[in-house]
Design an enzyme around this catalytic site. Structure first.
Site: not given
Ligand code: NAD
Length: 486
Positions: A158, A256, A290, A466
């Protein structure tokens, strides 16, 4: 640079390992969410290739010239990175726009945030100090803050450029080496970042970018025994998987994760200003943030009036392609669009009132667009008010007293951000003290670029912080040295 080849409308990228651009036998497609068209092919790393990246980072940490970089030199290098990002701001923003569907002006802003991270941490690279601890005469006891080693950075789709920079900049400022795994949907700006870091003079192997799926490449990175810290930003479910994987090697994690952040609006607030910010806090990046303010808690006496104001702001937002400089771009994938639709359908099936939105806009495009949606008349414990939707859907929850507002605000499994809108300083502090949340904004929401402010979540929104000086703790460990001299 030899990292990207172009045919007419399609680019083929390589990934960055040990200071070289490498090809892989398998690739995956990158799609522009504004058009649904394929724009690039990106490598899918094998586990062997991921292992080579970790080895390059470990060698660079253990033996390379990086060890000899004085803190001030690391700082100068990061200033150079910030400058190069600014010089390439337009190009990076265009890449980010095509890859994520963000409107161009928002992509430009996020690239500037990225530059700010390198600038901020450049300034502190030579100010990370230990302390001396009094024991007794003849003993000198002091602490040092040392880098951890190879750090892993697993990034969501995102806000790829700024979020990669958010963790890579402090990791480098403190002398670590880095392996980045961008989201499979949005790897392009991270590959561009590798090019910039290389041009700035970051020694070979210090930063590596490995592309591929989370399930295979991300998992191999999280379970690798040579990784000494994992920074993960993403969903709660993946965060749990990574934490379990990290437990195997006792690898520290910064997580995060998601949110369901409340905006608490009291009747005595500046309702005009609050409505403007509340509408923008759920529609920025099409709600794929997020810390999106996704629950509107409003004092019942102004419920109707305030909802009308928010609705007016939501309806005036221009939805469209990133190139149109619209206020709202598409959702990231067709799948995400269908997820958002399913949530709103659930609300409709359960008797909710949809004040605005609730459907795809009438746009001549195959992009994954959805209208800003205002849902009312559902219970605070319903699925829609509890789960992170990650789309432009705001749920309205009226309250009568500040105690009830607090109970609703704290009544989810998340605790990332919260907004409080009131002109009564007592109410503001009373609530800010009691809300379980990593950050609280009073009469504002997400001010500035946020680079200087610690950021992270309570409860299932995450572990660790962070941004700001706070982040430095997570990329260093304390070594205590005691010397007996008489
Ligand atoms: P996601 O968890 O599907 O993926 C995030 C990352 O993790 C990607 O690079 C993905 O390829 C990797 N990944 C997926 N499965 C994995 C595994 N088993 N082992 C290691 N890596 C793996 O999340 P998303 O859909 O890409 O992002 C959206 C989510 O991120 C939302 O829930 C949002 O709230 C959260 N987010 C949080 C923050 C924050 O700072 N708190 C910021 C942005 C997004």
């Amino acid at each position: 640079m030899g990292n990207v080849q172009s045919t007419e409308n399609l680019k083929s990228y390589k990934m960055f390992v040990g200071g070289a651009w490498v090809e892989t036998s398998e690739t995956s497609a990158v799609v522009n969410p504004a058009t649904g068209e394929k724009i690039a092919e990106v490598p899918i790393a094998t586990i062997e290739e991921l292992n080579l990246a970790v080895k390059a980072a470990k060698d660079a940490f253990d033996h390379g010239e990086w060890r000899d970089f004085q803190p001030v030199e690391r700082g100068r290098l990061l200033y150079k990175v910030a400058n190069l990002i600014r010089q390439n701001q337009k190009e990076i923003a265009e890449i980010e726009m095509l890859d994520t569907g963000k409107p161009f002006n928002i992509a430009m802003f996020e690239v500037e945030i990225g530059a700010r991270y390198y600038e901020f941490y450049a300034g502190v690279a030579d100010k990370i100090m230990g302390e001396t601890i009094p024991i007794k005469d003849g003993i000198l006891d002091f602490t040092k803050r040392e880098p951890l080693g190879v750090t892993a950075h697993i990034i969501p789709w995102n806000g790829p450029f700024q979020m990669t920079s958010r963790s890579v900049a402090p990791a480098l400022a403190t002398g670590n080496t880095v392996v980045i795994k961008p989201a499979q949907e949005t790897p392009l700006s991270t590959l561009k970042l590798a090019e910039i870091l290389d041009e700035a003079g970051v020694p070979k192997g210090v930063v590596n970018v490995v592309t591929g799926s989370g399930r295979v490449v991300g998992n191999a990175l999280a379970t690798h025994p040579d990784i000494r810290h994992i920074t993960f930003t993403g969903s709660v479910e993946t965060g749990k998987t990574i934490m379990k994987a990290a437990a195997e090697n006792i690898t520290p994690v910064t997580l995060e994760l998601g949110g369901k952040s409340p905006q608490v609006v009291f009747a005595d607030a500046d309702l005009e200003e609050a409505a403007k910010v509340v509408a923008s806090a759920i529609t920025l990046n099409t709600g794929q943030v997020c810390s999106a303010g996704s629950r509107l808690l409003v004092e019942r006496s102004v419920h109707k009036e305030f909802v009308e104001k928010v609705k007016t702001h939501m309806e005036t937002l221009k939805i469209g392609s990133s190139e149109d400089n619209a206020d709202i771009g598409p959702l990231i994938t067709k799948n995400q669009l269908e997820t958002v639709e399913a949530y709103v359908q659930y609300a409709k099936d359960n008797g909710a009132k949809i004040h605005c939105g609730g459907k795809r806009p009438n746009i001549d495009s195959n992009g994954f667009y959805y209208e800003p949606t205002l849902v009312d008349g559902i219970a605070p414990d319903s699925k829609l008010a509890q789960e992170e939707i990650f789309g432009p859907v705001l749920v309205v929850l009226p309250f009568d007293t500040k105690e009830e507002a607090l109970e609703i605000a704290n009544g989810t499994e998340f605790g990332l951000s919260a907004g409080i809108w009131t002109s009564n300083i007592n109410t503001a502090h009373w609530l800010a003290d009691r809300i379980k949340s990593g950050q609280v904004y009073i009469n504002s929401y997400s001010v500035g670029t946020g680079v200087e402010i610690p950021f992270g979540g309570s409860k299932k929104s995450g572990i660790g912080r962070e941004k700001g000086l706070e982040a430095l703790k997570y990329y260093t460990e304390v070594k205590n040295v005691a010397i007996k001299y008489m």
